[in-house]
Design a protein around this motif. Structure first.
Motif, PDB file in Angstrom:
ATOM      1  N   ILE A  66     -38.985 -73.140 -63.773  1.00 63.02           N
ATOM      2  CA  ILE A  66     -38.248 -72.264 -62.845  1.00 63.02           C
ATOM      3  C   ILE A  66     -38.264 -72.898 -61.449  1.00 63.02           C
ATOM      4  CG2 ILE A  66     -38.232 -69.967 -61.768  1.00 63.02           C
ATOM      5  CD1 ILE A  66     -39.515 -68.950 -64.445  1.00 63.02           C
ATOM      6  N   GLN A  80     -30.041 -74.665 -61.889  1.00 69.91           N
ATOM      7  CA  GLN A  80     -29.816 -73.210 -61.981  1.00 69.91           C
ATOM      8  C   GLN A  80     -28.985 -72.803 -63.192  1.00 69.91           C
ATOM      9  OE1 GLN A  80     -29.413 -70.225 -59.504  1.00 69.91           O
ATOM     10  NE2 GLN A  80     -31.494 -70.736 -58.890  1.00 69.91           N
ATOM     11  N   VAL A 118     -29.978 -73.066 -69.468  1.00 70.40           N
ATOM     12  CA  VAL A 118     -30.451 -71.949 -70.280  1.00 70.40           C
ATOM     13  C   VAL A 118     -31.861 -72.309 -70.760  1.00 70.40           C
ATOM     14  CG1 VAL A 118     -29.229 -72.837 -72.337  1.00 70.40           C
ATOM     15  CG2 VAL A 118     -29.969 -70.463 -72.281  1.00 70.40           C
ATOM     16  N   LEU A 119     -32.778 -71.331 -70.723  1.00 72.63           N
ATOM     17  CA  LEU A 119     -34.178 -71.578 -71.065  1.00 72.63           C
ATOM     18  C   LEU A 119     -34.515 -70.884 -72.380  1.00 72.63           C
ATOM     19  CD1 LEU A 119     -35.701 -70.795 -67.513  1.00 72.63           C
ATOM     20  CD2 LEU A 119     -34.589 -72.905 -68.292  1.00 72.63           C
ATOM     21  N   ALA A 156     -37.544 -65.757 -64.651  1.00 75.49           N
ATOM     22  CA  ALA A 156     -36.461 -66.744 -64.781  1.00 75.49           C
ATOM     23  C   ALA A 156     -35.128 -66.120 -64.375  1.00 75.49           C
ATOM     24  CB  ALA A 156     -36.386 -67.246 -66.222  1.00 75.49           C
ATOM     25  N   GLU A 157     -34.886 -64.902 -64.859  1.00 75.39           N
ATOM     26  CA  GLU A 157     -33.616 -64.236 -64.526  1.00 75.39           C
ATOM     27  C   GLU A 157     -33.532 -63.962 -63.032  1.00 75.39           C
ATOM     28  OE1 GLU A 157     -33.350 -61.012 -67.387  1.00 75.39           O
ATOM     29  OE2 GLU A 157     -33.130 -62.546 -68.969  1.00 75.39           O
ATOM     30  N   TYR A 162     -31.655 -67.899 -63.830  1.00 75.61           N
ATOM     31  CA  TYR A 162     -31.533 -68.576 -65.131  1.00 75.61           C
ATOM     32  C   TYR A 162     -31.234 -67.566 -66.237  1.00 75.61           C
ATOM     33  CZ  TYR A 162     -34.034 -72.431 -62.859  1.00 75.61           C
ATOM     34  OH  TYR A 162     -34.422 -73.434 -62.010  1.00 75.61           O
ATOM     35  N   MET A 217     -32.390 -66.726 -69.950  1.00 76.70           N
ATOM     36  CA  MET A 217     -33.554 -67.101 -70.774  1.00 76.70           C
ATOM     37  C   MET A 217     -33.646 -66.259 -72.038  1.00 76.70           C
ATOM     38  SD  MET A 217     -37.557 -67.635 -69.844  1.00 76.70           S
ATOM     39  CE  MET A 217     -38.606 -68.294 -71.150  1.00 76.70           C
TER      40      MET A 217
END
Ligand code: NAD
Length: 289
Positions: free
Chosen positions: A79, A84, A87-88, A106-107, A111, A113
């Motif tokens: 992170i 940016q 996708v995680l 993350a969001e 991101y 995730m």
């Protein structure tokens, strides 16, 4: 696509190799030099720094031992370090609370995730036949799906963040209970003088039908071929089943869910693993009867 893969162990090694085989550019990171060398042999580019591995990546996939490590790796190296738009995807089996916490962080940083734990062991990871249960927003799922497809045979959207982990631990709690039930019934039938193969023939076609009996018969020489026929080597290790049961018990506690059979299964696996059987397939619990 450029994909950073973090955690190249028994499972992650094969999964990263399958992403490379599917034509992706894979930046591989692990703390172990041996794991990095093996990943290099399978077409990945090895990195000795996680932050460098995620630079310029379209996606980051992780397959790590536990929630504490997942939290540290995402906070310290993913992170704010991956682009940016990346996708995680965390494919590790971890506790529901940490999965939700990392996804929220993350969001919050922009991101998409998903938590995407797997069903299937090392052979399925190597063969690209894993089943992924996925938690995350519809948009995150849509972006993660093609990446997961390259490593598995089934990708199922379970619900919001954490739902993948919830599905995984509830499934494995059911599996532990059904394996213990199968072992108990088979041994009791035998002690009452019934040929275990006859019991298998009857129960596998009656209401006792279940995966543990029909597809993974825990008694050597009875029913289908399974790790029981190989001295309980290979398969799904008791120690990993115990890990999942502990996660299930923590989640049940948090949700105030009643799990009397799950708790009993956890305690039986705790004892069996503690007696030095952690490396045996989980169906070896039948030895305790
Ligand atoms: P493993 O111990 O073989 O691999 C974990 C890897 O992570 C190791 O190579 C280790 O060096 C690496 N690692 C640890 N800390 C790290 C860090 N901070 N940064 C980078 N790398 C780090 O474990 P595994 O069997 O591959 O399991 C991985 C996950 O998959 C676990 O969450 C496990 O519960 C889950 N799982 C395993 C199986 C199985 O059959 N092995 C099946 C389903 C799910």
């Amino acid at each position: 696509m450029k994909i950073a893969f973090i955690g190249l162990g028994n499972m992650g090694g094969g999964m990263a190799a399958n992403l490379a085989k599917a034509g992706h550019e894979v930046n591989a990171f692990d703390l172990s030099e041996d794991a990095l060398a093996a990943a290099k042999d399978k077409g990945c580019t090895p990195f000795t720094d996680a932050r460098e591995a995620v630079q310029g990546a379209d996606a980051v996939v992780s397959m790590l031992p536990n929630g504490g490590i997942v939290k540290t790796v995402y906070s310290d190296s993913v992170i704010g370090h991956a682009p940016q738009g990346a996708v995680l995807l965390d494919c590790s089996t971890i506790d529901v609370a940490t999965a939700k916490e990392v996804a929220a962080k993350a969001e919050g940083a922009g991101y998409a995730m998903v938590d995407a734990p797997v069903s299937g062991g090392i052979a399925a990871a190597n063969g690209g036949t894993l089943t992924f249960m996925v938690g995350g927003t519809p948009d995150a799922f849509e972006r993660a799906e093609p990446i997961l497809q390259a490593m598995g045979k089934a990708v199922i959207h379970a619900g919001d963040a954490g739902a993948g982990q919830t599905a995984k631990i509830c499934n494995n709690m059911l599996l532990a209970i059904s394996m213990i039930g199968t072992a108990e019934a088979m041994k009791m039938a035998q002690k009452l003088g019934l040929d275990p193969q006859k019991f298998y023939e009857i129960s596998s076609q009656s209401s006792g039908y279940c995966w543990s009996l029909n597809a993974y018969t825990p008694m050597p020489g009875v029913g289908v071929e399974s790790p029981a026929d190989n001295d309980y080597q290979g398969g799904f290790a008791t120690a990993l089943m115990l890990k999942d049961l502990r996660l299930a018990m923590a989640a049940a506690d948090e949700a105030d869910a009643a799990v009397p059979l799950g708790a009993r299964a956890a305690s039986l696996y705790e004892d069996f693993s503690g007696a030095g059987n952690g490396g045996l397939d989980f169906s070896a619990i039948i030895k305790t009867y």
